[in-house]
Design an enzyme around this catalytic site. Structure first.
Site, PDB file in Angstrom:
ATOM      1  N   GLY A 181       0.734  -1.263   0.000  1.00 37.37           N
ATOM      2  CA  GLY A 181       0.000   0.000   0.000  1.00 37.37           C
ATOM      3  C   GLY A 181       0.760   1.308   0.000  1.00 37.37           C
ATOM      4  O   GLY A 181       0.122   2.352  -0.133  1.00 37.37           O
ATOM      5  N   GLY A 183       2.850   2.509  -2.267  1.00 41.05           N
ATOM      6  CA  GLY A 183       3.314   2.925  -3.594  1.00 41.05           C
ATOM      7  C   GLY A 183       2.648   4.200  -4.096  1.00 41.05           C
ATOM      8  O   GLY A 183       1.512   4.515  -3.750  1.00 41.05           O
ATOM      9  N   CYS A 186      -0.453   3.443  -6.040  1.00 40.51           N
ATOM     10  CA  CYS A 186      -1.174   2.331  -5.434  1.00 40.51           C
ATOM     11  C   CYS A 186      -2.425   2.867  -4.728  1.00 40.51           C
ATOM     12  O   CYS A 186      -2.355   3.906  -4.077  1.00 40.51           O
ATOM     13  CB  CYS A 186      -0.242   1.682  -4.421  1.00 40.51           C
ATOM     14  SG  CYS A 186      -1.065   0.584  -3.311  1.00 40.51           S
TER      15      CYS A 186
END
Ligand code: 5GP
Length: 345
Positions: A181, A183, A186
């Site tokens: 999570g 990123g 993301c």
């Protein structure tokens, strides 16, 4: 239902405390590291930064540019066998030290992986990458891949907790990729509510991996060279970058011109853009968990890399680490409520 109350931290929650140092100049700092691996006799040396296995970042062009500086690229899994043949026929021999072949866990992925290694047996690194490394199917796949490739280095992920790092190492991984999570493109935390602040994930997972003789890659969430330094300071053996390496000549993604400014498309590998490109659309049972963005065009990656490596050398001089290897030992994090001054941003 259970709540864990100890606070978990991200890069934005800490700074690195400066320490007295005998180093006179950044040029005295050695960023290369040597690693031995848990499940095979191979050794690796280089600068432990990796381009992510995204089709906009983990390209052959990126690998050629980064390998010149001993930096690693996880080549994305969407190249064809023909692409691999063309690349390996022209690439310098030492490239095999600085690239991993990425794979998912489907039968199609396995067939391609096997073909790539049949044709290029000298390649050393396999990166088995799934969004959620917690399923039994994934562990079983790591075990199967270890049995099939006893002499390769296997990277497996992603997970964020120590017990799963241990399970993957015991199942045959040499290096575990850590991050759910964080990123830049993301949306997992938004779509699912699942995640783990990256700095704490690194600290906890590094501890678990090093206890067993394995390594970890901190994957995602670095937005500045300072974040990369914090990831190494927290115990990451390698740091993987997506967004920081996007938008360059060597990156994938189409070029977009708007009002005289140039951008490059960058998208998550679970975004609708990626799914449309590679599997013909977003399957009915799933939501996209990635964004599509336009990043300003940044020129050759060499300049960005120099900025990153210079920053990292500077961190090392601030804490008195003559080698990157010593950075974790010499890092004391302080909890903070501020980062940089943004008055001119
Ligand atoms: P960045 O360096 O851009 O912050 O993070 C790169 C990492 O983000 C990748 O290595 C990968 O682990 C993760 N990532 C890439 N695409 C997606 C996506 O579509 N969804 C999610 N959840 N993560 C992604």
């Amino acid at each position: 239902m259970r709540i864990e109350y100890d606070i978990k931290l991200g890069f934005k929650d800490v700074m690195i405390r400066p320490k007295r140092s005998t180093l006179k100049s950044r040029s005295e700092v050695r960023l290369e590291r040597e690693f031995k691996f848990l499940h095979n006799p191979l050794t690796w040396s280089g600068i432990p930064i990796m381009a992510a296995n995204m089709d906009t970042v983990g390209t052959f062009e990126m690998a050629l540019a980064l390998a010149e500086k001993q930096v690693f690229t996880a080549i994305h899994k969407h190249y064809t066998i023909e692409d691999w043949k063309n690349f390996t026929s022209e690439a310098p021999k030492q490239i095999e030290n600085y690239i991993a072949v990425s794979t998912g866990t489907s039968d199609k992925d396995t067939n391609k992986l096997t073909q790539v290694f049949n044709i290029f047996p000298k390649l050393k690194f396999i990166c088995i990458d799934v969004a959620n490394g917690y399923s039994e199917h994934f562990t079983a796949f790591v075990r199967k891949t270890r049995a099939q490739f006893p002499d390769k280095v296997i990277i497996a992920g992603n997970v964020v907790t120590g017990e799963m790092v241990e399970e993957l190492l015991i199942s045959g991984a040499d290096i575990v990729k850590v991050g759910i999570g964080p990123g830049s493109v993301c949306t997992t935390r938004v779509k699912t509510g699942v995640g783990y602040p990256q700095l704490s994930a690194i600290i906890e997972c590094a501890d678990a991996a090093h206890g067993l003789g394995g390594q970890i890659i901190s994957d995602g969430g670095c937005t500045t060279p300072g974040d990369i330094a914090k990831a190494f300071g927290a115990g990451a053996d390698f740091v993987m970058l997506g967004g920081m390496l996007a938008g360059h000549d060597e990156s994938g993604g189409e070029i977009i011109e708007k009002n005289g400014e140039v951008f490059k498309k960058f998208y998550g590998m679970s975004s609708a853009t990626a799914m449309e490109k590679h599997v013909g659309g977003v399957a009915e049972y799933r939501a996209s968990e990635g964004k599509t963005v336009e990043v300003p065009y940044k020129g050759p990656v060499e300049n960005t890399l120099q900025d990153i490596l210079g920053g990292l050398r500077s961190t090392c001089t601030y804490v008195g680490a003559a080698r990157l290897k010593e950075l974790t030992k010499r890092t004391t994090f302080i909890r903070v409520n501020e980062q940089e001054n943004r008055v001119y941003n």
